[in-house]
Every structure is written in C-alpha cells, then in structure tokens.
Design a protein around this motif. Structure first.
Motif, PDB file in Angstrom:
ATOM      1  N   ARG A   1      28.321  34.908  40.643  1.00  0.00           N
ATOM      2  CA  ARG A   1      29.690  34.208  39.810  1.00  0.00           C
ATOM      3  C   ARG A   1      30.106  35.355  38.964  1.00  0.00           C
TER       4      ARG A   1
ATOM      5  N   GLU B   1      33.476  37.011  40.113  1.00  0.00           N
ATOM      6  CA  GLU B   1      34.502  35.840  40.328  1.00  0.00           C
ATOM      7  C   GLU B   1      35.274  35.722  38.824  1.00  0.00           C
ATOM      8  N   LEU B   2      34.113  35.686  37.797  1.00  0.00           N
ATOM      9  CA  LEU B   2      34.648  35.650  36.757  1.00  0.00           C
ATOM     10  C   LEU B   2      35.384  36.806  36.352  1.00  0.00           C
TER      11      LEU B   2
ATOM     12  N   PRO C   1      34.734  34.564  46.847  1.00  0.00           N
ATOM     13  CA  PRO C   1      33.197  34.360  46.676  1.00  0.00           C
ATOM     14  C   PRO C   1      32.550  34.653  47.746  1.00  0.00           C
TER      15      PRO C   1
END
Length: 285
Positions: free
Chosen positions: A164, A167-168, A203
């Motif tokens: 993640r 993606e952040l 993702p």
C-alpha cells in the motif's frame, strides 16, 4: 467488405486461468502475427505509435493488455504474477489468434520483455522470433545486480514490496514525479494517470514486482533457442548496459544487441521508428 467480414477472426479478448485480458488486434488479417507486450506502468496502448509502422509492412499486431492491467484480469494475490503464469497468458493469445499449433513473432518492453524472455524459453514452439526492449534476460539481470550498477538503479523494486505504500504515494503525485525523472514526457505521464492510477490498475500492476520473491532466479526461463534481438538505450536510467549486453549468453540462436543513442527507457513511445526498425529487421531475418 461488410463490417462482419472485416471483424472475422478479430481478437478482442483472450481468457486464461479464469482471467479475461484485452487485446488490440490490428493490421492486415492475413499478415504474420506480432505479439506486443507492454511494461510497467503502461498498457497495450503503449504500442500505438509502433504498430502502424508494422502494419505498413504487412504485419498483423496483437497488443496484449496483460494481467494486473486488464479490468478482467486483476487477481489480488502476488503469486498469480509469477513469470511462468504470465507466459501462459501469451501462449493463450497466440493459440486463440493463430490456432493451437500456431506461432508468432514476440516483442516485449520492460516487464513485457521479461514475460517475452520467459515465453520464448518455456514455449519455443510458439515463438518464431524474439525482440526485447529495455529488459535483459532474467538471468542476466540477476548477474548484473552483482557486476554492475544495476542494483542501485533498481532501488525502487524494494520500495514496491511494501504493501500500500506506492499506492499511497501515487495518490500524492509521487509516482508521476518519479516517471518524469525516468524520462517520461508530461503527455505520457497523463496517460499513466488515466489508464493506470484512475482506472484502478496500480495495486495489481505492482504485483509483477511483488511476485519477484516467489520466483527462483533463473527459474522463470533459462535458455532461449529462437532468433533474438536485445535493444537497450543509453538514456535508460532504470536498466544498466551490462545486463542487455550479456543477454546473448543465454541465447542458443542468432543474437543481436542493438544500442540506441539519446533515447530514454520509454523506447516504444519516444523512438517508435527505431523500435519498429529493430522489430522488422528481426522478423524478416
């Protein structure tokens, strides 16, 4: 010719492992097929400037929207992105387009190049010739990490392993800034934003990297026995010269190394004429 006749034999999707991948099937229906495999973080449209040049010479192109990218092919598990499975998608496309005993010329860029190397090694009966851009043979890549600056150039691969995080950061514009530093133009970055980030593919596209710990070095595909061209550009800040230069050590067939001057990593979109020329020289040879 009616629309139905024109679309006869036209491949728009291919199914494998329960996944549905998109295909851009263009050019003369009767032309020799050339399968085009995109890299990260792009999709089949990354060949939009190259494909017409191949059509002009009578070739049919099949640009695959690969797993992790195609909306119908985004499994969440990283194990589903091991290179032999990605090669299976390519074989499924070739079989659907030209028949169960058919074969095609194979072209890959970046991660699509890794998939192309693996397909040629594991399924040589399906591949007539191989042309790879910006991606050394998998074993040459591993060797380059110990013998060249490649490990430093691949620092981001470790970052991509963190769940993640990318993606952040992408939501804050960091991915786009990194791509600009790697040589992408503003227009190319805008395509990535639209086709990858906003479309929700990031993702699962990252799973190509996250599956690396599950692939034994050299186990994704060893010797290649089909005529092969390896193309590298001296403006590539992601891939060091050593790996591409030494990829021929894993090819038991005619091999040519081509180096482009003044071109970044993004060869298909920034040097489409040179890209098409390398492909045509190989498939004709």
């Amino acid at each position: 010719m009616s629309m139905a006749e024109e679309l006869e034999g036209h491949v728009t999707t291919v199914t494998n492992d329960g996944l549905t991948l998109g295909v851009l099937d263009e050019g003369p229906r009767g032309g020799e097929p050339i399968v085009l495999l995109h890299g990260f973080p792009e999709r089949a449209t990354s060949w939009r400037l190259v494909a017409p040049l191949l059509h002009q010479e009578g070739y049919r192109t099949l640009a695959l929207d690969q797993r992790g990218y195609a909306p119908g092919a985004r499994p969440p598990r990283r194990r589903d992105y091991r290179l032999p499975l990605l090669a299976g998608d390519v074989v499924a496309l070739i079989e659907q387009a030209v028949g169960p005993e058919g074969h095609a010329h194979l072209v890959g860029h970046d991660w699509g190049g890794a998939a192309a190397w693996t397909t040629a090694a594991l399924h040589p009966d399906r591949v007539r010739t191989l042309t790879v851009f910006s991606a050394p043979h998998p074993r040459a890549f591993v060797a380059a990490a110990a013998r060249s600056p490649q490990l430093l150039r691949s620092w981001y691969m470790g970052l991509f392993q963190v769940p993640r995080l990318v993606e952040l950061l992408a939501g804050r514009g960091a991915l786009e800034q990194s791509l600009r530093r790697l040589g992408m133009t503003a227009a190319e970055v805008a395509v990535v934003r639209r086709e990858i980030v906003e479309d929700g593919a990031l993702p699962t596209a990252l799973n190509w990297y996250r599956a690396l710990p599950l692939t034994r070095p050299g186990g994704a595909g060893d010797r290649v026995v089909v005529p092969t061209t390896m193309v590298w550009s001296d403006g590539d800040t992601a891939v060091d010269r050593w790996g591409p230069e030494h990829s021929g050590e894993y090819v038991d067939a005619d091999f040519e190394y081509v180096e482009l001057a003044g071109v970044s990593h993004w060869i298909p979109t920034q040097a489409p004429e040179a890209c098409a020329e390398a492909i045509l020289e190989r498939v004709r040879g």
